[in-house]
Design a protein around this motif. Structure first.
Motif, short mmCIF file in Angstrom:
data_model
loop_
_atom_site.label_atom_id
_atom_site.label_comp_id
_atom_site.label_asym_id
_atom_site.label_seq_id
_atom_site.Cartn_x
_atom_site.Cartn_y
_atom_site.Cartn_z
N HIS A 110 15.96 -4.41 20.47
CA HIS A 110 15.31 -3.27 19.84
C HIS A 110 14.93 -3.84 18.31
N VAL A 111 15.88 -4.22 17.66
CA VAL A 111 15.73 -4.63 16.18
C VAL A 111 14.67 -5.89 16.25
N LYS A 112 14.64 -6.55 17.03
CA LYS A 112 13.66 -7.69 17.10
C LYS A 112 12.16 -6.95 17.16
N LEU A 113 12.01 -6.05 18.23
CA LEU A 113 10.61 -5.27 18.47
C LEU A 113 10.42 -4.63 17.08
N THR A 114 11.30 -3.93 16.48
CA THR A 114 11.18 -3.37 15.28
C THR A 114 10.60 -4.34 13.93
N LEU A 115 11.47 -5.38 13.95
CA LEU A 115 10.94 -6.29 12.98
C LEU A 115 9.78 -7.08 13.04
N VAL A 116 9.64 -7.62 14.12
CA VAL A 116 8.18 -8.15 14.25
C VAL A 116 7.22 -7.19 14.15
N ALA A 117 7.23 -6.08 14.82
CA ALA A 117 6.16 -4.93 14.51
C ALA A 117 5.89 -4.55 13.22
N THR A 118 7.00 -4.61 12.37
CA THR A 118 7.03 -4.27 10.73
C THR A 118 6.15 -5.52 10.05
N PHE A 119 6.57 -6.59 10.49
CA PHE A 119 5.81 -7.65 9.85
C PHE A 119 4.41 -7.58 10.29
N PHE A 120 3.92 -7.31 11.21
CA PHE A 120 2.36 -7.36 11.47
C PHE A 120 1.76 -6.02 10.80
N VAL A 121 2.68 -4.91 10.59
CA VAL A 121 2.05 -3.71 10.12
C VAL A 121 1.89 -3.92 8.70
N LEU A 122 3.01 -4.68 7.88
CA LEU A 122 2.53 -5.16 6.49
C LEU A 122 1.40 -5.98 6.46
N LEU A 123 1.40 -7.04 7.44
CA LEU A 123 0.20 -8.01 7.28
C LEU A 123 -1.35 -7.35 7.58
N VAL A 124 -1.26 -6.26 7.89
CA VAL A 124 -2.61 -5.52 8.35
C VAL A 124 -2.62 -4.50 7.31
N ALA A 125 -1.59 -3.78 6.87
CA ALA A 125 -1.99 -2.38 6.34
C ALA A 125 -2.06 -2.97 4.69
N ILE A 126 -1.11 -3.71 4.24
CA ILE A 126 -1.36 -3.85 2.80
C ILE A 126 -2.63 -4.73 2.19
N PRO A 127 -2.92 -5.70 2.89
CA PRO A 127 -4.44 -6.20 2.53
C PRO A 127 -5.47 -5.28 2.86
N LEU A 128 -5.41 -4.56 3.82
CA LEU A 128 -6.49 -3.40 4.16
C LEU A 128 -6.65 -2.34 2.99
N GLY A 129 -5.44 -1.97 2.83
CA GLY A 129 -5.22 -0.86 1.66
C GLY A 129 -5.92 -1.20 0.13
N ILE A 130 -5.41 -2.73 0.08
CA ILE A 130 -5.74 -3.41 -1.21
C ILE A 130 -7.57 -3.25 -1.18
N ALA A 131 -7.82 -3.69 -0.09
CA ALA A 131 -9.67 -3.93 0.05
C ALA A 131 -10.15 -2.42 -0.18
N LEU A 132 -9.52 -1.53 0.39
CA LEU A 132 -10.04 -0.41 0.59
C LEU A 132 -10.04 0.51 -0.71
N THR A 133 -9.45 -0.06 -1.87
CA THR A 133 -9.20 0.35 -3.34
C THR A 133 -10.18 -0.46 -4.16
N ARG A 134 -10.67 -1.71 -3.61
CA ARG A 134 -11.59 -2.22 -4.42
C ARG A 134 -12.92 -1.70 -4.64
N PRO A 135 -13.65 -1.84 -5.68
CA PRO A 135 -14.87 -1.16 -5.92
C PRO A 135 -15.72 -1.11 -4.80
N ARG A 136 -15.98 -2.14 -4.29
CA ARG A 136 -16.84 -2.84 -3.15
C ARG A 136 -16.63 -1.87 -2.08
N PHE A 137 -15.42 -1.60 -1.53
CA PHE A 137 -15.32 -0.80 -0.26
C PHE A 137 -14.81 0.53 -0.64
N LYS A 138 -14.73 1.00 -1.78
CA LYS A 138 -13.86 2.22 -2.31
C LYS A 138 -14.31 3.18 -1.24
N ARG A 139 -15.72 3.36 -1.01
CA ARG A 139 -16.38 4.59 -0.48
C ARG A 139 -15.81 4.67 0.86
#
Lengths: 213, 275
Positions: B85-114
């Motif tokens: 259970h812990v392994k499922l949670t941690l591995v999925a969390t790792f991938f969530v961070l890997l996807v969501a944070i860079p995407l969130g950063i990209a979506l606040t840059r002027p180029r993709f803001k809209r």
């Protein structure tokens, strides 16, 4: 897939109806419970952090776990599903109702008293209407969440579209397994979005004119 | 901030533990000065978890179990399930961070803001999909494996982190960014040394929400043969053995509360000193 739907039109429509019915009834009960609790909590301020903490802890408990705990108490079937959905639906509404009631300007309450309204009239004619947009936002959150929890609750023989998903899972490899799970899942998504739109409309109709954004 | 955010309706995780006040920020006092609610959650929660777990362990050690129950509740098996259970949670969390944070950063840059409202809208609508449906459908398409469960969990928990990354970055005083540029920092320099540190509290709240969501949804991983504590609940229902069922449910609930608590502690530790 169309063939699958066509052949089972009546059954799918019935599941969809039961799903919506379960969720709406649960949310309705949850709204009443939450608003009553919120009125009590805002009356006795020290309770507020306790209410918020309980709400946060409650939402942390996985729905599948709560179902597991409920089965020995209320048995397998609709009752477990209803209690579980109502429990989760209450928490976001409670949180929002507390915030909404507290957000009401104390001066307005005082003027209402000054005009001769008693406590009950102040509550129903001033505080609740002013808090309603926030409460309704909580209701929307709750409803969306409940749609998914109701689907999980089908495992303990709760009613609704979740049954189609579990049927698909049980018949894995069978001709209609994928169709069944797909129809169940998409059905929940479509109904969730439709109900959300209806609640938005409800907001348009019921939010007091003076505070409409 | 927490007040206005609570009023904003968000389409929510259909499966589990959503937050109506995702982006609340803690008061700007010392790191350990906390409000009433947080104090209860930080201090009381671990005690409650420890007490309930202690009571359960005592029951497990002394209860009179039949052979089926004893086999399902063997310590080795339970530890395995908790670890899965812990392994499922941690591995999925790792991938969530890997996807969501860079995407969130990209979506606040002027180029993709809209594109930001559109992306969050899509993510919100996707969240209306029931967790159980998503995980079962993915398993049918990709196979009943650990990987499928991780993929489903990841898809499911991206939203809170993405939304909070965007909210956190957007909430930064633009004059601070300008000041950063003014003292000669590059765009990346401002991002890493001004914007991200300031957005950390909001992002961390999203991470905690995601963690709790993942622990809860991981109970469903048992349906796609990926193990976890949900297995005990399903076994308990299938074999109609309440001790197994309740043990599973209790352990998952305790794990979820513990993860939530760890997230809260992490939130405080990760907050940069200046804010």
């Amino acid at each position: 897939m169309w063939e699958f739907i066509d052949e089972r039109k009546a059954q799918i429509a019935f599941s969809a109806y039961q799903h919506v019915s379960l969720v709406l009834q649960a949310v309705l009960v949850a709204t009443v419970i939450a608003v009553v609790l919120a009125v009590v909590v805002t009356r006795f301020r020290p309770l507020e952090p306790v209410a918020n903490a309980v709400s946060a802890m409650g939402l942390t408990i996985p729905s599948f776990a709560l179902l597991g705990l409920l089965v020995p108490l209320v048995g397998i079937g609709v009752a477990s599903a209803f209690v579980a959905v109502t429990f989760y639906a209450t928490l976001p509404i409670l949180r929002n109702a507390v915030v909404g009631l507290q957000g009401v300007d104390a001066r307005l309450v005082e003027s209402a008293h000054g005009m001769g309204m008693n406590t009950l009239a102040t509550l129903t004619r001033v505080r609740l209407p002013l808090a309603w947009p926030v409460i309704l936002a909580g209701i929307r959150v709750s409803t969306q969440m409940s749609m998914g929890i109701a689907a999980i609750a089908a495992y303990v023989l709760g009613p609704g579209l979740g049954q189609l998903i579990y049927t698909g899972l049980a018949q894995i490899g069978g001709a209609n397994a994928l169709n069944s799970a797909l129809v169940g899942t998409l059905g929940v998504v479509i109904l969730a979005l439709a109900i959300d739109a209806l609640l938005l409309l409800l907001g348009r109709l019921t939010i007091s004119k003076g505070i409409r954004a | 901030m927490s007040r206005t955010d609570t009023t904003r309706p968000v389409a929510v995780p259909a499966g589990d533990a959503p937050r109506s006040a995702d982006t609340e920020t803690a008061p700007r006092r010392s790191r350990w000065a906390v409000s009433g609610e947080s104090r209860i959650l930080l201090l009381v929660l671990p005690v409650v978890v420890a007490l309930v777990f202690g009571a359960w362990a005592w029951w497990r050690a002394t209860a009179d179990l039949d052979s089926i129950e004893a086999r399902q509740l063997a310590w080795g098996l339970i530890l395995d399930l908790i670890w899965q259970h812990v392994k499922l949670t941690l591995v999925a969390t790792f991938f969530v961070l890997l996807v969501a944070i860079p995407l969130g950063i990209a979506l606040t840059r002027p180029r993709f803001k809209r594109a930001a409202p559109l992306a969050v809208g899509i993510a919100n609508a996707g969240q209306a999909a029931p967790a159980i449906g998503l995980i079962v459908l993915l398993a049918m398409l990709l196979g009943f494996t650990f990987g499928t469960a991780v993929l489903a969990l990841t898809l499911y928990a991206v939203l809170p982190v993405l939304r909070n990354t965007i909210t956190g970055l957007q909430g930064i005083d633009p004059t601070l960014v300008e000041a950063g540029r003014g003292i000669g920092m590059s765009g990346a320099g401002v991002l890493f040394r001004v914007e991200l540190p300031l957005a950390v509290p909001v992002i961390m709240t999203g991470v905690r929400t995601a963690l709790v969501l993942l622990v809860g949804t991981a109970t469903l991983a048992t349906f796609v043969n990926a193990g976890g504590l949900g297995t005990l609940i399903v076994t308990g229902i299938t074999l109609f053995r309440y001790p197994v069922l309740v043990s599973g449910a209790l352990l998952v609930a305790l794990l979820a509360l513990l993860v939530d608590w760890a997230g809260r502690v992490l939130e405080r530790v990760a907050r940069p000193k200046g804010i």
